[in-house]
Design a protein around this motif. Structure first.
Motif, PDB file in Angstrom:
ATOM      1  N   THR A   5       1.700   8.252   3.870  1.00  0.00           N
ATOM      2  CA  THR A   5       1.861   7.623   2.561  1.00  0.00           C
ATOM      3  C   THR A   5       3.262   7.909   2.050  1.00  0.00           C
ATOM      4  O   THR A   5       3.735   9.053   2.127  1.00  0.00           O
TER       5      THR A   5
ATOM      6  N   ARG B  30       5.641   3.960  -7.203  1.00  0.00           N
ATOM      7  CA  ARG B  30       4.222   3.949  -6.869  1.00  0.00           C
ATOM      8  C   ARG B  30       4.059   4.508  -5.462  1.00  0.00           C
ATOM      9  O   ARG B  30       5.019   4.990  -4.864  1.00  0.00           O
TER      10      ARG B  30
ATOM     11  N   PRO C 164      -0.226   4.030  -8.550  1.00  0.00           N
ATOM     12  CA  PRO C 164      -1.093   3.138  -7.763  1.00  0.00           C
ATOM     13  C   PRO C 164      -0.553   2.962  -6.346  1.00  0.00           C
ATOM     14  O   PRO C 164       0.622   3.183  -6.070  1.00  0.00           O
ATOM     15  N   VAL C 165      -1.447   2.534  -5.434  1.00  0.00           N
ATOM     16  CA  VAL C 165      -1.099   2.444  -4.025  1.00  0.00           C
ATOM     17  C   VAL C 165      -0.955   0.986  -3.596  1.00  0.00           C
ATOM     18  O   VAL C 165      -1.784   0.133  -3.926  1.00  0.00           O
ATOM     19  N   SER C 166       0.123   0.707  -2.868  1.00  0.00           N
ATOM     20  CA  SER C 166       0.305  -0.576  -2.191  1.00  0.00           C
ATOM     21  C   SER C 166       0.475  -0.280  -0.710  1.00  0.00           C
ATOM     22  O   SER C 166       0.466   0.870  -0.289  1.00  0.00           O
ATOM     23  N   ASP C 167       0.665  -1.305   0.106  1.00  0.00           N
ATOM     24  CA  ASP C 167       0.883  -1.034   1.525  1.00  0.00           C
ATOM     25  C   ASP C 167       2.333  -1.316   1.897  1.00  0.00           C
ATOM     26  O   ASP C 167       3.121  -1.819   1.092  1.00  0.00           O
ATOM     27  N   SER C 168       2.684  -0.986   3.133  1.00  0.00           N
ATOM     28  CA  SER C 168       4.074  -1.096   3.575  1.00  0.00           C
ATOM     29  C   SER C 168       4.550  -2.549   3.594  1.00  0.00           C
ATOM     30  O   SER C 168       5.725  -2.824   3.323  1.00  0.00           O
ATOM     31  N   ASP C 169       3.651  -3.485   3.906  1.00  0.00           N
ATOM     32  CA  ASP C 169       4.055  -4.891   3.889  1.00  0.00           C
ATOM     33  C   ASP C 169       4.417  -5.341   2.479  1.00  0.00           C
ATOM     34  O   ASP C 169       5.374  -6.089   2.278  1.00  0.00           O
ATOM     35  N   GLN C 170       3.642  -4.870   1.501  1.00  0.00           N
ATOM     36  CA  GLN C 170       3.968  -5.197   0.119  1.00  0.00           C
ATOM     37  C   GLN C 170       5.311  -4.600  -0.290  1.00  0.00           C
ATOM     38  O   GLN C 170       6.085  -5.215  -1.021  1.00  0.00           O
ATOM     39  N   LEU C 171       5.590  -3.377   0.202  1.00  0.00           N
ATOM     40  CA  LEU C 171       6.883  -2.760  -0.101  1.00  0.00           C
ATOM     41  C   LEU C 171       8.010  -3.604   0.467  1.00  0.00           C
ATOM     42  O   LEU C 171       9.016  -3.872  -0.216  1.00  0.00           O
TER      43      LEU C 171
ATOM     44  N   TYR D  32       2.790   3.928  -1.339  1.00  0.00           N
ATOM     45  CA  TYR D  32       2.685   2.868  -0.337  1.00  0.00           C
ATOM     46  C   TYR D  32       2.059   3.441   0.926  1.00  0.00           C
ATOM     47  O   TYR D  32       2.517   4.454   1.458  1.00  0.00           O
TER      48      TYR D  32
ATOM     49  N   THR E 219       8.394  -6.772  -1.556  1.00  0.00           N
ATOM     50  CA  THR E 219       8.955  -6.457  -2.874  1.00  0.00           C
ATOM     51  C   THR E 219      10.457  -6.245  -2.784  1.00  0.00           C
ATOM     52  O   THR E 219      11.234  -6.751  -3.609  1.00  0.00           O
TER      53      THR E 219
END
Length: 600
Positions: free
Chosen positions: A61, A53, A26-33, A55, A36
């Motif tokens: 990506t 996952r 699944p894909v998240s974004d860099s801010d979520q990375l 990002y 996290t």
């Protein structure tokens, strides 16, 4: 450009066959990375597993394929994917094989430079490291950088930061969210690269391939351009010598002109395709240096290497004596027959070959694999295999000597099988009688000594007796038995471990690669290890064994159509394209190998 690391990495792989690859994460974004990673700060190392996952960053990506178990384990496997439109490379560079391979090679080098500048200690073990498989002086097809229909992909390793087994989340965020994006932008976008340097890299590869394509139609084995720099800095540093360099200059009688698409007309020495070319001269005058450059001329080289325009036919194989190697079912009777106690040599097998039997074996195995040119140096050859002078012939009669020396077989090898030889020799003028061309090296400068050598033979004819008939003999086909190529070890269905260019641990046995002088990148050894497993699973049948030649053809076809990824069940960036001859050599040095032979 830097050469290979002095201490090559240890590479290992264990898997159960070649299953389907995992589905896209699944894909998240860099801010979520970033959030996290910051939230993980101070937690136990296993929490890093949650990163597996994709990002989305601005312009690329980031994909996490595998997270290491602790900071001292093998680094985590990551990928960067950049859309082709954003990468901005010319369509022509992605449509022509030579330029595409060179582009991938160049981008790997640029990404490596960025990783090295950003890597620093951030805790225990490998914490803080960013790395991509290192490149040497050759331009090679690599799995570290690949192109698909819509994106560019770079595969690299990350040492996720920790102190002991405690995550350093802030350091990890700094690495992945702050340090990595500039590397991607500078190394993987055409507008950020030095256009002239990139063009020179691609042009050098395309010119070399164009020269190589012209060799056979022009009846040549190799081309050494005037101005080439052949000496290397040392035995462990493959970069060109910088001090007291004597540039290569062709003898007038061997000078040819070859047209390159970018460099234009090039002048240099052309070695004609004939039975035997000798390279002679005094010690330390450049004989072996010239042969080594010709041996490496099967590969393209980076600009500034000095050997960019030293080009050799692709089926050239360097062979040598190799005391102690294993031999399985090879017909060496062309060279060695009538062993004591009635031992046969039509299907010769031994666990501990001598210098002469190992060299005879390597020649036959190379021809079996499709070699059209043999490269040999007397310094690494068995003396009794190369020559028997007239005095020794008088003392030890032929019926008491099982070895037929190479000097008496070199002409029929060419006549019967079309295999030429380039030989460095400084200790036996008897070879003048069978040579077609003699190149003498004097202070690293070549001159054509063919006529002088023939005049010596006319004035002082050889007194030795030729010990072979007019025919070389057949090259018997061998069929490897699938059960003997066994990568299992303990409970592991496949257990492989490579140590740089030195060896492969294949299941419970070791393959010694130390004598394979044309193996140039540790990634080739890794790919060969995978190719042996692939061949075992896809090209060998216990019911109907295939020939060595067909096995090599099958592996090459798979690589051409599906790429290096066919050799692994995982997405890895450490594989490098090898030649069929080094794959055959590794197979033949597998100590468990058993074969069937075609008789008659």
């Amino acid at each position: 450009m830097a050469g290979h690391s002095r201490v090559p990495p240890v590479w290992s792989r264990d898997w159960a066959g070649f299953p389907e690859r995992d589905p896209e994460p699944p894909v998240s974004d860099s801010d979520q990375l970033r959030q996290t990673l910051l939230a993980m700060d101070g937690r136990g190392y296993p929490s890093y597993k949650r990163l597996a996952r994709s990002y989305g960053f601005d312009g690329f990506t980031l994909r996490v394929d595998h997270v290491q178990g602790d900071p001292f384990a093998a680094p985590s496997r990551f990928r960067v994917l950049v859309g082709l439109e954003r990468a901005g490379f010319l369509a022509s560079d992605l449509e022509q094989s030579s330029r595409t391979i060179a582009l991938r090679d160049y981008l790997a080098r640029q990404f490596d430079l960025g990783c090295r500048s950003a890597s620093r200690g951030r805790g225990s073990g490998k914490s803080g490291s960013l790395s991509v498989a290192r490149c040497g002086q050759e331009i090679l097809e690599r799995s570290s950088v690949v192109f698909s229909e819509d994106h560019l992909e770079v595969r690299f390793l990350v040492g996720l930061p920790a102190r002991g087994r405690t995550i350093l989340g802030r350091e990890a965020a700094a690495m992945l969210c702050d340090a990595l994006p500039p590397i991607v932008d500078r190394a993987l976008r055409a507008q950020s690269l030095c256009a002239e340097e990139l063009r020179e890299h691609l042009d050098a590869a395309e010119d070399a391939d164009a020269i190589r394509a012209q060799l056979e139609p022009r009846g040549l084995l190799a081309f050494v351009a005037d101005g080439a720099v052949l000496p290397r800095r040392s035995g462990i540093d493959d970069r060109p010598l910088e001090e007291e360099v004597i540039a290569f200059e062709s003898p007038e009688s061997l000078r040819v002109e070859i047209e390159a698409p970018h460099a234009g007309p090039l002048v240099g020495m052309g070695i004609p395709r004939k039975s035997l070319t000798l390279i002679v001269g005094g010690g330390y005058h450049g004989k072996s240096t010239l042969l080594q450059a010709i041996a490496r001329g099967v590969y393209n080289h980076i600009p500034g290497d000095g050997r960019e325009r030293v080009v050799t036919v692709k089926d050239a194989v360097k062979v040598r004596a190799e005391d102690g190697r294993r031999v399985e079912g090879v017909d060496i009777s062309a060279f060695i027959a009538g062993l004591p106690m009635g031992r046969t040599t039509t299907g010769f097998a031994t666990e501990d070959a001598s210098g002469s039997t190992s060299q005879a074996t390597s020649i036959i195995e190379s021809v079996e694999a499709g070699a059209g040119l043999l490269l040999m140096d007397e310094d690494t050859s068995a003396t009794n295999f190369m020559i028997r002078d007239h005095r020794m012939q008088r003392l030890v009669a032929k019926d008491k000597e099982p070895i037929t020396p190479f000097i008496d077989k070199v002409s029929s090898l060419y006549q019967d099988h079309g295999v030429s030889t380039i030989l460095v020799i400084g200790g036996s003028g008897d070879y003048f009688a069978v040579a077609d061309t003699v190149v003498a090296m004097e202070n690293y400068r070549p001159w054509d000594a063919t006529e002088e050598a023939l005049q010596i033979i006319r004035e002082d004819p050889p007194t030795r007796t030729r010990e072979a008939g007019d025919s070389f003999g057949t090259i018997a086909k061998r069929r490897p038995l699938a059960a003997s190529i066994d990568p299992r070890k303990g409970r592991r269905e496949v257990s492989i471990r490579t140590r740089g260019l030195r060896s492969i641990e294949f299941g419970a046995v070791e393959i010694d690669l130390s004598a394979l002088e044309q193996l140039v990148d540790p990634g080739q050894a890794e790919a060969i290890a995978g190719a042996l497993v692939f061949a075992r699973q896809h090209h060998l049948s216990s019911a109907s064994p295939t020939t060595v030649e067909a096995l090599l053809d099958g592996v090459e076809e798979a690589l051409e159509t599906r790429g290096l990824d066919v050799l692994s069940d995982r997405t890895v960036g450490s594989l490098v394209r090898f030649r069929r001859f080094e794959l055959a050599a590794a197979l033949n040095r597998l100590r468990s190998l058993q074969v069937e032979r075609d008789v008659g």
